[in-house]
Design a protein around this motif. Sequence first.
Motif, PDB file in Angstrom:
ATOM      1  N   ALA A  23      14.702  53.747 -42.506  1.00 50.12           N
ATOM      2  CA  ALA A  23      13.161  53.759 -42.150  1.00 50.12           C
ATOM      3  C   ALA A  23      12.766  52.538 -41.240  1.00 50.12           C
ATOM      4  CB  ALA A  23      12.507  53.837 -43.710  1.00 50.12           C
ATOM      5  N   ARG A  24      13.323  51.585 -41.603  1.00 48.55           N
ATOM      6  CA  ARG A  24      12.915  50.277 -40.702  1.00 48.55           C
ATOM      7  C   ARG A  24      13.592  50.520 -39.325  1.00 48.55           C
ATOM      8  NH1 ARG A  24      15.479  45.267 -40.510  1.00 48.55           N
ATOM      9  NH2 ARG A  24      16.858  45.621 -42.207  1.00 48.55           N
ATOM     10  N   LEU A  25      14.719  51.158 -39.055  1.00 48.88           N
ATOM     11  CA  LEU A  25      15.307  51.211 -37.646  1.00 48.88           C
ATOM     12  C   LEU A  25      14.492  52.165 -36.906  1.00 48.88           C
ATOM     13  CD1 LEU A  25      19.107  51.249 -38.662  1.00 48.88           C
ATOM     14  CD2 LEU A  25      17.760  49.550 -37.037  1.00 48.88           C
ATOM     15  N   TYR A  26      13.900  53.068 -37.736  1.00 52.51           N
ATOM     16  CA  TYR A  26      13.339  54.530 -36.971  1.00 52.51           C
ATOM     17  C   TYR A  26      11.895  54.673 -37.683  1.00 52.51           C
ATOM     18  CZ  TYR A  26      18.520  54.839 -36.063  1.00 52.51           C
ATOM     19  OH  TYR A  26      19.713  54.683 -35.838  1.00 52.51           O
ATOM     20  N   PRO A  27      10.650  53.794 -37.481  1.00 57.00           N
ATOM     21  CA  PRO A  27       9.622  53.806 -37.926  1.00 57.00           C
ATOM     22  C   PRO A  27       8.845  54.953 -37.737  1.00 57.00           C
ATOM     23  CG  PRO A  27       9.775  52.243 -36.156  1.00 57.00           C
ATOM     24  CD  PRO A  27      11.185  52.570 -36.521  1.00 57.00           C
ATOM     25  N   SER A  34      15.997  49.750 -52.251  1.00 58.63           N
ATOM     26  CA  SER A  34      16.174  49.936 -50.927  1.00 58.63           C
ATOM     27  C   SER A  34      14.836  49.784 -50.141  1.00 58.63           C
ATOM     28  CB  SER A  34      16.995  51.333 -50.427  1.00 58.63           C
ATOM     29  OG  SER A  34      17.187  51.215 -49.040  1.00 58.63           O
ATOM     30  N   LEU A  35      13.784  50.385 -50.488  1.00 58.21           N
ATOM     31  CA  LEU A  35      12.459  50.226 -49.817  1.00 58.21           C
ATOM     32  C   LEU A  35      12.290  48.667 -49.994  1.00 58.21           C
ATOM     33  CD1 LEU A  35      10.686  53.458 -50.897  1.00 58.21           C
ATOM     34  CD2 LEU A  35      12.102  53.154 -48.971  1.00 58.21           C
ATOM     35  N   GLN A  36      12.177  48.192 -51.150  1.00 57.95           N
ATOM     36  CA  GLN A  36      11.628  46.989 -51.318  1.00 57.95           C
ATOM     37  C   GLN A  36      12.694  45.918 -50.393  1.00 57.95           C
ATOM     38  OE1 GLN A  36      11.282  46.217 -55.392  1.00 57.95           O
ATOM     39  NE2 GLN A  36       9.366  47.319 -55.680  1.00 57.95           N
ATOM     40  N   ASP A  37      13.880  45.965 -50.515  1.00 58.99           N
ATOM     41  CA  ASP A  37      14.619  45.049 -49.895  1.00 58.99           C
ATOM     42  C   ASP A  37      14.565  45.175 -48.409  1.00 58.99           C
ATOM     43  OD1 ASP A  37      15.976  44.255 -52.285  1.00 58.99           O
ATOM     44  OD2 ASP A  37      17.614  45.324 -51.843  1.00 58.99           O
ATOM     45  N   ASN A  38      13.982  46.217 -47.689  1.00 57.76           N
ATOM     46  CA  ASN A  38      13.484  46.411 -46.412  1.00 57.76           C
ATOM     47  C   ASN A  38      12.021  46.280 -45.945  1.00 57.76           C
ATOM     48  OD1 ASN A  38      16.434  47.023 -44.957  1.00 57.76           O
ATOM     49  ND2 ASN A  38      16.433  48.115 -46.900  1.00 57.76           N
ATOM     50  N   GLY A  39      11.447  45.759 -47.089  1.00 52.58           N
ATOM     51  CA  GLY A  39      10.024  45.911 -46.719  1.00 52.58           C
ATOM     52  C   GLY A  39       9.044  47.147 -46.410  1.00 52.58           C
ATOM     53  N   ILE A  40       9.523  48.154 -46.878  1.00 55.84           N
ATOM     54  CA  ILE A  40       8.976  49.534 -46.735  1.00 55.84           C
ATOM     55  C   ILE A  40       7.980  49.807 -47.847  1.00 55.84           C
ATOM     56  CG2 ILE A  40       9.238  52.003 -46.232  1.00 55.84           C
ATOM     57  CD1 ILE A  40      10.609  50.250 -44.301  1.00 55.84           C
ATOM     58  N   ALA A  41       6.760  49.677 -47.537  1.00 59.40           N
ATOM     59  CA  ALA A  41       5.468  49.642 -48.400  1.00 59.40           C
ATOM     60  C   ALA A  41       5.515  51.330 -48.762  1.00 59.40           C
ATOM     61  CB  ALA A  41       4.416  49.187 -47.869  1.00 59.40           C
ATOM     62  N   ASN A  90       3.715  54.649 -49.261  1.00 57.74           N
ATOM     63  CA  ASN A  90       2.990  55.399 -48.313  1.00 57.74           C
ATOM     64  C   ASN A  90       3.112  55.204 -46.849  1.00 57.74           C
ATOM     65  OD1 ASN A  90       1.529  56.960 -50.528  1.00 57.74           O
ATOM     66  ND2 ASN A  90       0.046  55.005 -50.605  1.00 57.74           N
ATOM     67  N   ALA A  91       4.433  54.874 -46.628  1.00 60.91           N
ATOM     68  CA  ALA A  91       4.891  54.572 -45.109  1.00 60.91           C
ATOM     69  C   ALA A  91       5.500  55.615 -44.677  1.00 60.91           C
ATOM     70  CB  ALA A  91       5.782  53.217 -45.054  1.00 60.91           C
ATOM     71  N   ASN A  92       6.798  55.439 -44.117  1.00 57.67           N
ATOM     72  CA  ASN A  92       7.754  56.769 -43.552  1.00 57.67           C
ATOM     73  C   ASN A  92       8.813  57.275 -44.521  1.00 57.67           C
ATOM     74  OD1 ASN A  92       9.061  54.318 -43.011  1.00 57.67           O
ATOM     75  ND2 ASN A  92      10.072  55.381 -41.137  1.00 57.67           N
ATOM     76  N   VAL A  93       8.561  56.904 -45.764  1.00 52.95           N
ATOM     77  CA  VAL A  93       9.712  57.255 -46.715  1.00 52.95           C
ATOM     78  C   VAL A  93       8.865  58.330 -47.605  1.00 52.95           C
ATOM     79  CG1 VAL A  93      11.399  56.880 -48.528  1.00 52.95           C
ATOM     80  CG2 VAL A  93      11.148  55.685 -46.484  1.00 52.95           C
ATOM     81  N   TYR A  94       9.340  59.693 -47.953  1.00 51.68           N
ATOM     82  CA  TYR A  94       8.903  60.420 -48.821  1.00 51.68           C
ATOM     83  C   TYR A  94       9.779  60.945 -49.997  1.00 51.68           C
ATOM     84  CZ  TYR A  94       5.466  60.915 -44.866  1.00 51.68           C
ATOM     85  OH  TYR A  94       4.517  60.664 -44.034  1.00 51.68           O
ATOM     86  N   ALA A  95       9.544  61.141 -51.006  1.00 52.22           N
ATOM     87  CA  ALA A  95      10.374  61.746 -52.165  1.00 52.22           C
ATOM     88  C   ALA A  95       9.950  63.280 -52.668  1.00 52.22           C
ATOM     89  CB  ALA A  95      10.354  60.739 -53.473  1.00 52.22           C
TER      90      ALA A  95
END
Length: 440
Positions: free
Chosen positions: A251-255, A290-297, A299-304
């Motif tokens: 998610a961080r590589l491809y925002p 994984s989200l926390q370790d990479n700073g993905i807040a 409601n960003a670009n990852v969905y479940a």
Amino acid sequence: MSRRQFMISSCGAANVLMALNAAGAAAGEIGGVFALAPDAAVDPAAAAATLASDDFIFDVQNHAVNPTGPWRRRASGLRLAKSMRGATDAGKAWTAADDELGYLNLLDGEHYVKDVFLDSDTQMAVMSVLSVDHDDEPLPIQDAAAVRALVDRLGSGRRLLLHGKILPNHAGDLDRMEAFKTQWGVSAWKLYTQLPGEGSSGYRLDDEALMTPFVEKSRRLGIDIVCAHKGFRFGSGDPAFATCHDVGRAARLYPDMKFLIYHGGYDKDGIEGPYDPDRAEIGINTLVKSLQDNGIAPNANVYAELGATWRQLMTRPDQAAHAWGKLLKHVGEDNVLWGTDCIWYGSPQDQIQAFRAFQFSESFRERHGYPELTPALKAKIFGLNAARVYKVDVPGTRRRLDRDALSLAREGYLAEADPSFLTYGPKSMAEFRALQRSGH
């Protein structure tokens, strides 16, 4: 009314959910509860007050098969077909000895339309694909398009969207992408990172050598939705590739890409409890860490997505509460999507009704910081969040769907509804004994 009529009514559903409440309480599981009025068991209006609603329901994970497709003629495809007997509700209830694979006919496009669009409140869906090579796919893209055409003939406007399966670790597979988009009009990609490729037992979403060419081509084709199966490990490939350790970095590589994590990373071999970064080997904790370790807040670009996950956990109140709660808290209330993995389980209506009634206990909300499952939040999960991802104009779509032939057919059908479980399940003691003898 007859007992059978009662069991398919809203009061029948309320009785089942209230029985699950009692069973959960007896086991000391109080994290989640199906919140129903006490008289919902016998008062249709009281049951409907919770179990019926006009929410826009957009199911982002559905399946079907072509029962007579070429996949059946391959040895690997035949093994897959036989495995569906134990993995699908239709297969488990199939007892006809003269047609060993006849249950596959109950998973075709026509049964799909009935189970999803007549026997449930689902209004839009996405047809997905399976974790097999293209030659073994039970519903290849041309057959998926035929199901979409069947739905389109019954409804005006888009009710069914399609996934295109891409295997980045298979040489030349990216060449399929342009035809998937231009010829078949897919709306998103489906990836199975655990599926082996040439010289590999799987791959990671943050493998730049594989993923960057895929992402660049996705950008050129104008598709920014990547649906990745995570959790629910299967037989082939290294199960380590089914975890979510790679999601945050991807998610961080491809925002600019949207990563939809199918099953939310849930693994049925684990137990979902409160988030603990020190216990993040499998399951939803791996996604959160994984989200926390990479700073993905949130409601960003990852969905479940919760296909099959919610069905697995409906009878496990504490685990269900932790699964929903962690995803809503850490992935975000705007980024949790409704999915059911049906037609494997027949109609998704039981999952819909159960979620309409489900609530976190107050003690769990206070202790773990989980949000209250308000009607507004459930409406987001049921369809509004997915509509934003897939750029669906909900008011305009609902106006079209409310007038189409499928809605009119459903109104007439509901007057004498015949849910599939009445067909699939035993209706007499003799049929029950036959089912018992079959081993399924």
